[in-house]
Design an enzyme around this catalytic site. Sequence first.
Site, mmCIF file in Angstrom:
data_model
loop_
_atom_site.group_PDB
_atom_site.id
_atom_site.type_symbol
_atom_site.label_atom_id
_atom_site.label_comp_id
_atom_site.label_asym_id
_atom_site.label_seq_id
_atom_site.Cartn_x
_atom_site.Cartn_y
_atom_site.Cartn_z
ATOM 1 N N SER A 176 -2.523 -0.787 -15.390
ATOM 2 C CA SER A 176 -2.058 -0.652 -13.913
ATOM 3 C C SER A 176 -3.045 -0.177 -13.266
ATOM 4 C CB SER A 176 -1.460 0.661 -14.571
ATOM 5 O OG SER A 176 -1.200 1.157 -12.631
ATOM 6 N N ASP A 177 -2.566 -0.569 -12.120
ATOM 7 C CA ASP A 177 -3.956 -0.604 -10.740
ATOM 8 C C ASP A 177 -3.633 0.567 -10.007
ATOM 9 O OD1 ASP A 177 -6.545 -0.572 -10.093
ATOM 10 O OD2 ASP A 177 -5.954 -1.357 -8.512
ATOM 11 N N THR A 178 -4.054 0.966 -8.927
ATOM 12 C CA THR A 178 -3.395 1.749 -7.319
ATOM 13 C C THR A 178 -4.818 1.806 -6.690
ATOM 14 O OG1 THR A 178 -2.537 3.752 -9.028
ATOM 15 C CG2 THR A 178 -2.846 4.372 -6.648
ATOM 16 N N GLY A 180 0.229 -1.738 -9.206
ATOM 17 C CA GLY A 180 0.895 -2.105 -9.987
ATOM 18 C C GLY A 180 1.137 -1.889 -11.329
#
Length: 194
Positions: A70-72, A107
Amino acid sequence: MTRDPVLCLASASPRRRDLLASIGVAVDVRPVDIDETPRPSEPADDYVVRLAREKALAGAGLSPLPTLGSDTAVVRDGEILGKPAGRDQALAMLRSLSGRGHEVLTGVAVTGPAGVLSACVTTRVFMRELEEAELAAYWATGEPADKAGGYAIQGLAAVFVEHIEGSHSAVVGLPLFETAALLARQGVPLWHTA
């Protein structure tokens, strides 16, 4: 009751681990190190999904379990605001978010029998007007130093946020509704399917 891990989490983020635990998913934490530099002219939604997929694929090489990456990203006027390099940059970021709305894009990608599945969630965050003294005091807490956009909605900066439109958990680091759907498609059990 402790459950055996059913998912590899390709992240060192305690927030993501805690969010997954909140929906009954026990994880094997396997942080990965990838280049997080945005590509030239890369839209923010493509950026966070690309990084989520790269993290999931890198983590999948470390565990036989389905793997989540995940990435923010905090986005203001189309510009991705990463983690601040220091006090001056953090305060400048927070000043630029003061009294207005911005987007937080997260994501998430999950590897497994169905291949690599991914989703992107956008949440609008609206901050009240921030005063210089409270910005300095917030920096002194140490909290903004390693946070995208220089703040943590789940921490002390919660008092800066007037309201949000969208997923609170996505701003923290993992959109739980969309994540649960991806996990189900990969056969990963949640609390109610164990």
